[in-house]
Design a protein around this motif. Structure first.
Motif, PDB file in Angstrom:
ATOM      1  N   SER A   1       0.815  -1.210   0.000  1.00 37.37           N
ATOM      2  CA  SER A   1       0.000   0.000   0.000  1.00 37.37           C
ATOM      3  C   SER A   1       0.855   1.269   0.000  1.00 37.37           C
TER       4      SER A   1
ATOM      5  N   LYS B   1      -7.672  -2.895  -5.282  1.00 40.26           N
ATOM      6  CA  LYS B   1      -9.041  -3.396  -5.137  1.00 40.26           C
ATOM      7  C   LYS B   1      -9.115  -4.796  -5.711  1.00 40.26           C
TER       8      LYS B   1
ATOM      9  N   ASP C   1      -1.361   3.512  -4.997  1.00 43.62           N
ATOM     10  CA  ASP C   1      -2.387   4.391  -4.451  1.00 43.62           C
ATOM     11  C   ASP C   1      -3.612   3.612  -3.986  1.00 43.62           C
ATOM     12  N   ASP C   2      -3.987   2.602  -4.742  1.00 42.90           N
ATOM     13  CA  ASP C   2      -5.230   1.921  -4.437  1.00 42.90           C
ATOM     14  C   ASP C   2      -5.171   0.483  -4.952  1.00 42.90           C
TER      15      ASP C   2
ATOM     16  N   GLU D   1      -4.014   0.609  -8.729  1.00 46.94           N
ATOM     17  CA  GLU D   1      -3.906   1.925  -9.341  1.00 46.94           C
ATOM     18  C   GLU D   1      -2.685   2.643  -8.791  1.00 46.94           C
ATOM     19  N   ASP D   2      -1.822   3.060  -9.707  1.00 53.62           N
ATOM     20  CA  ASP D   2      -0.614   3.788  -9.360  1.00 53.62           C
ATOM     21  C   ASP D   2      -0.565   5.024 -10.254  1.00 53.62           C
TER      22      ASP D   2
END
Length: 128
Positions: A19, A26, A23-24, A39-40
């Motif tokens: 993490s 899922k 960024d995220d 997501e980067d």
């Protein structure tokens, strides 16, 4: 001195997790298809891997290598698009694509810049 360095490296390495770099993250279920969305936002690229739960072991006796041949032939042209058109189009967008067939499964992957994901994915979908 070397032990202190290794210990410091280990401590610093353990302080970071996935993490911290993305960024995220899922995990999604799209009608039975497991999707991991990472997501980067620092690098505007994408990488798509399509997993087929069928590999070289599913080739019929006497037709060994058929699965690998199918993946190798994807970019040789279709009824709609010739080989040159496919390669020129994907090269224009700077797409990197590859296939991998092992005994248990097969993977088709492609990657490029996020701004080009829609036309590239449409072209790849036409190949299948």
């Amino acid at each position: 001195m070397m032990i202190k360095f290794i210990l410091c490296f280990f401590i610093v390495f353990k302080c970071f997790s996935a993490s911290d770099f993305f960024d995220d993250i899922k995990k999604l279920d799209w009608s039975g298809i497991e999707v991991v969305w990472i997501e980067d936002k620092t690098v505007p690229t994408y990488s798509v891997q399509v997993y087929f739960a069928d590999g070289a072991m599913s080739d019929q006796k006497g037709r060994e290598g058929e699965t690998d041949l199918m993946f190798s032939s994807l970019f040789s042209g279709t009824n709609r698009f010739g080989q040159k058109e496919i390669h020129d189009n994907l090269e224009f967008f700077g797409v990197n694509f590859s296939t991998s067939v092992i005994h248990e499964y097969s993977i088709f992957s492609y990657s490029g810049l996020v701004k080009d994901i829609v036309p590239v994915t449409k072209k790849i979908c036409h190949l299948f």
